[in-house]
Design a protein around this motif. Structure first.
Motif, PDB file in Angstrom:
ATOM      1  N   VAL A 119      29.073  75.114  22.540  1.00  0.00           N
ATOM      2  CA  VAL A 119      28.863  75.074  23.403  1.00  0.00           C
ATOM      3  C   VAL A 119      29.142  77.114  24.083  1.00  0.00           C
ATOM      4  N   VAL A 120      30.610  76.176  24.812  1.00  0.00           N
ATOM      5  CA  VAL A 120      31.553  77.220  25.466  1.00  0.00           C
ATOM      6  C   VAL A 120      32.241  78.300  24.695  1.00  0.00           C
ATOM      7  N   ILE A 121      32.655  78.391  23.831  1.00  0.00           N
ATOM      8  CA  ILE A 121      33.335  79.578  23.302  1.00  0.00           C
ATOM      9  C   ILE A 121      32.965  79.942  22.115  1.00  0.00           C
ATOM     10  N   GLY A 122      31.588  79.258  21.774  1.00  0.00           N
ATOM     11  CA  GLY A 122      31.015  80.043  20.421  1.00  0.00           C
ATOM     12  C   GLY A 122      31.917  79.371  18.483  1.00  0.00           C
ATOM     13  N   SER A 123      31.194  79.842  18.102  1.00  0.00           N
ATOM     14  CA  SER A 123      32.344  79.425  16.741  1.00  0.00           C
ATOM     15  C   SER A 123      33.087  80.277  16.201  1.00  0.00           C
ATOM     16  N   GLU A 124      32.787  81.343  16.494  1.00  0.00           N
ATOM     17  CA  GLU A 124      33.387  82.553  16.181  1.00  0.00           C
ATOM     18  C   GLU A 124      34.424  82.174  16.638  1.00  0.00           C
ATOM     19  N   ALA A 125      35.316  81.502  17.938  1.00  0.00           N
ATOM     20  CA  ALA A 125      36.578  81.044  18.247  1.00  0.00           C
ATOM     21  C   ALA A 125      37.009  80.401  16.538  1.00  0.00           C
TER      22      ALA A 125
END
Lengths: 334, 335
Positions: B166-172
């Motif tokens: 939720v914080v870092i995003g799936s692209e991470a």
């Protein structure tokens, strides 16, 4: 890891407390029959004692005064007792506001009157400031047994085939107190279920007689501890249906956020009843006839499975253990 | 591998293993903040309690054994250790007792770091206070990279953590998929979410794809939460961090940046790094790397139980051993 001192985890109503009592307290005192909510003392009388420590003293749905009376009444009722009299010890910390004291005492009086219990004596001590959480209450309760002593409901009387019931949703008291103490806004609407259960218990015994095998109030340690205690004391297994256990959405949501298990959270107005095979429907009718049992349900059955093991069939049809909580409930990080 | 401890617990609690074919094995990963905190880091918190500071911590940390006991033990011995539910509460404790040293033990991943950053931003403005932070935050992607690079850990896919994402995003997770050819699926925490995530991983493996997919789009966006990320960026900078099981990993921890460094409890108390051995026989490190199943540890269920934990994985409500013990020990303990 024994650090040579008592820790809060020993007071959580779980396995650590049971070990502490079994190793260091009961054998020294010569108490053989332990873990019951109240004890028969002959002449058709039952006795119990309880101590009440709760922070804050007043919380949504109840307060320490009411809790002390209902808690004592319920312990007596769970052994098939009709509560008659109690004593009240007040341990007050210097600095407690007289308004709060008045409120708690008024609440004690009102609850005792509501339950038809006479407060016959008491004791008061004052501790210096900093040595207590405002107010602790200790009680002793006396009841008349509704049945002959050998026929009274007892934790050790569950038999394979028996039905397991509860009178309503689990976890409200624990979450209400936690939310009030820690100012957890998201759980603000949860109220304690604090309530006396002696009328419901008596109605059940009047209807089913010796068919009421065990009654137990799932206070500290919640439903999980109460059922594990029955399974252990009776040397039986137990199987629950997850979907049958009454729930409150706000309690579930709070537990989800805090990483707690609603089955391990304290109740103050709940009763687990284990009744003879074939009597479940009659028992349920009795529970639901009481205003404190409207959401009552048959939640499972006693089995010949591994002695002392409580299993739960999830809504997906899988099976898992319902464990005895080990100690203090500690919220998780994320 | 389900990376996140909350996933491990949901798997146990819903009995999901019983629904999966024998050819699919779910392995718990390092996603339990308490578990990856080393014994030496626990010792730092104990040292603060011994020096008379008020130590505020999330409840999960209380019973984690360090070389000289646990924070719960320190509290029982008279230390001032408080359980808080948010870093904000720790700051409020400090405000109520001016002049008192109050240290918040900042354990957690990207999930809790933004809330700690927000508190750090308020703290200096609150005047000369005794509030400080024992920063033990860790970052998930560097740990996953270390795991997939480790040839002893043979994984076929990663079920990526919902809350962290939720914080870092799936692209991470894209570098993991592209550089390491590791299928990644971000999943939520309901049983259906987890099963969907597993099904999407299996489809990738069957198709020989290695992509980042999101099975939790109702909460997770590709770019994550930009405000939370900006807050973290403003207050913290990446630093080398020591992980239980994974050792020291570059840029896998967070340290207070510039103006906020005054809040660093290590500086304030002159704390030295403590090298502490793991408890004898404890294999939490191997469990956290997915190399050992909890029940394969010699201590599991015998010397190490939730009531008397030897290692952190048995303590935390996100720990793999606690989940295995609590929900599955009929299936996993033999005899």
């Amino acid at each position: 890891m024994d650090e040579g001192v008592v820790t809060l985890a020993h007071g959580g109503g779980g396995s650590l407390m049971a070990e502490l009592l079994a190793a260091r307290v009961l054998p020294v005192l010569g108490v053989a029959e332990a873990g019951e909510d109240a004890a028969g003392v002959g002449r058709g009388l039952l006795m119990t004692t309880d101590s009440f420590v709760v922070k804050p003293l007043v919380f949504p749905g109840s307060d320490i005064g009411r809790m002390a009376v209902y808690g004592t009444v319920n312990d007596l009722a769970m052994r098939g007792g009709w509560p008659r009299a109690m004593t009240v010890g007040l341990i007050v910390e210097e600095g407690l506001s007289l308004d709060v004291l008045d409120q708690v005492v008024a609440s004690l009086a009102a609850a005792a009157q509501e339950c038809g219990v006479k407060i016959v004596g008491g004791d008061t001590k004052v501790l210096e400031a900093g040595r207590g959480d405002g107010l602790y209450i200790n009680t002793t309760g006396l009841a008349e047994a509704l049945l002959a002593e050998r026929d009274l409901p007892s934790l050790g009387r569950a038999r394979p085939g028996d039905a397991v019931l509860i009178n309503g949703p689990v976890g409200e008291h624990g979450i209400a107190v936690l939310a009030a103490r820690e100012q957890l806004g998201f759980a603000a609407e949860v109220r304690s279920d604090c309530a006396p259960l002696h009328e419901m218990a008596r109605a059940l015994i009047e209807e089913l007689g010796t068919g009421v095998h065990c009654l137990h109030d799932p206070t500290r340690g919640g439903l999980a501890a109460a059922l594990n205690e029955i399974a252990l004391a009776s040397g039986v297994g137990m199987r629950l249906e997850e979907g049958a256990i009454p729930r409150r959405a706000a309690v579930e949501a709070a537990c989800e956020l805090l990483g707690l298990d609603a089955l391990q959270v304290a109740n103050e107005g709940k009763m687990v009843a284990v009744v003879e095979e074939g009597m479940a429907e009659r028992a349920l009718k009795v529970l639901r006839a009481d205003e404190r049992g409207r959401e009552g349900a048959v939640i499972g059955e006693v089995t010949e499975g591994v002695a002392g093991r409580v299993e739960l069939v999830t809504e997906l049809g899988t099976t898992r253990i319902v464990d005895m909580p080990s100690g203090e409930l500690l919220p998780r990080i994320c | 591998m389900e990376v996140c401890g909350t996933h491990s617990h949901a798997v146990g609690r819903h009995g999901l293993r019983q629904l999966l074919p024998d050819s699919v094995e779910l392995v718990s990963g390092p996603g339990c903040p308490v578990c990856v905190t080393t014994a030496g880091q626990v010792e730092l918190a104990l040292e603060l309690a011994r020096r008379g500071a008020m130590v505020a911590t999330f409840g999960d940390m209380m019973r984690v054994p360090g070389p000289s006991g646990s924070l719960a033990g320190a509290r029982a011995a008279g230390g001032d250790v408080r359980v808080v539910y948010s870093p904000q509460q720790a700051l409020e404790l400090a405000a109520r007792e001016p002049g008192r040293e109050v240290v918040f033990v900042a354990v957690g991943f990207e999930t809790t770091a933004p809330a700690v950053a927000a508190v750090a931003k308020q703290a200096p403005a609150a005047g000369p206070s005794g509030f400080s932070l024992l920063g033990l935050h860790k970052l998930v992607p560097p740990a996953l990279e270390a795991l997939v690079a480790d040839e002893e850990v043979a994984l076929d896919g990663l079920l990526c953590p919902g809350h962290v994402s939720v914080v870092i995003g799936s692209e991470a997770y894209r570098p993991l998929a592209e550089r390491w050819r590791m299928p990644c699926v971000v999943a939520g925490f309901e049983p259906e979410d987890i099963l969907l995530g597993v099904a999407m991983l299996l489809a990738q493996i069957a198709d020989e794809r290695a992509e980042v997919e999101n099975a939790y789009p109702r909460a997770v966006r590709p770019e994550g939460n930009p405000r939370a990320l900006a807050l973290m960026e403003e207050v913290f900078e990446p630093t080398e961090a020591e992980w239980r099981g994974l050792g020291s990993l570059p840029d896998s921890g967070l340290k207070l940046r510039g103006a906020y460094a005054a809040l660093d409890a290590r500086e304030r108390f002159g704390l030295a790094v403590v090298a502490a051995p793991e408890p004898p026989g404890c294999r939490c490190g191997d469990v956290l790397r997915g190399r050992l199943r909890p029940a394969e540890c010699g201590l599991f269920g015998g010397a190490c139980t939730p009531a008397r934990p030897v290692g952190p994985c048995m303590v935390s409500s996100e720990g793999a051993c606690a989940a295995a013990y609590k929900y599955e020990r009929t299936q996993v303990v033999r005899g």
